[in-house]
Scaffold this motif. Sequence first.
Motif, PDB file in Angstrom:
ATOM      1  N   GLY A  97      26.570  65.701  91.346  1.00  0.00           N
ATOM      2  CA  GLY A  97      25.897  64.500  91.467  1.00  0.00           C
ATOM      3  C   GLY A  97      24.793  64.493  92.287  1.00  0.00           C
TER       4      GLY A  97
ATOM      5  N   ASP B 194      23.349  62.789  89.442  1.00  0.00           N
ATOM      6  CA  ASP B 194      23.772  61.415  89.669  1.00  0.00           C
ATOM      7  C   ASP B 194      23.000  60.744  90.921  1.00  0.00           C
ATOM      8  OD1 ASP B 194      24.969  58.868  89.700  1.00  0.00           O
ATOM      9  OD2 ASP B 194      26.924  59.504  91.008  1.00  0.00           O
TER      10      ASP B 194
ATOM     11  N   ARG C 137      19.793  56.271  89.952  1.00  0.00           N
ATOM     12  CA  ARG C 137      20.478  55.794  88.761  1.00  0.00           C
ATOM     13  C   ARG C 137      19.610  54.940  87.888  1.00  0.00           C
ATOM     14  NH1 ARG C 137      26.765  54.448  89.880  1.00  0.00           N
ATOM     15  NH2 ARG C 137      27.398  56.753  90.388  1.00  0.00           N
TER      16      ARG C 137
END
Length: 214
Positions: A87, A91, A94
Amino acid sequence: MPAKRALVVRGGWDGHDPVATTDRYAKFLTEHDYAVTSSSTLDAYLDDLSGIDLIVQCWTMGTITDDQLSGLLAAVRAGTGFAGWHGGIVDAFRDRPGYHLLTGGQFIHHHKDFVSYVVHPVGEHQVVADVEPFEVHSEQYYLHADPGNEVLATTEFLPDPDRPEIGTPTMPVMWVRQHGAGRVFVTAIGHRMADLELPAVHETLTRGLLWATR
């Protein structure tokens, strides 16, 4: 003097232990003749990055300003390498498709609980050369990935009763790509320190850091 310079940028959601995990790889880079500096602010991307050979980012979710993103993208286009795991790289930010075009992928979903899945190295790239298939017990990422990536490892996404519409596609786990003159390395593994300590994960990640370096 150290032969290379690396910048570690870490922060965002702390569930991925950004300080301890990046300390692990800062130590590795230092042992391989890099001068390593760390930053806990994305304002590091506003600095003159022309002398930085590698950026290692561990920044899950969060937001990035236009100027910060522009600084990062310009540095990589000019030849600075960019690398990270899980992440902390796929991630992050976003709402920023320009960032996703840099990384070549974006996290979408994982199972509610940890699962055991097998990672299959693909091809003869130096990052995965002679690495045998290996098992990980952790989060298995479902990703949207750029078809232009050079995929280095895949996994069969396991059935998820919460998302039966996903099915069981072959999912990229590790890849490399070019962004201008810069090299980008991504691995989706690394939710926790125990994942990074798996021999095959550590070996491929460290090779990826060295490969991505200018």
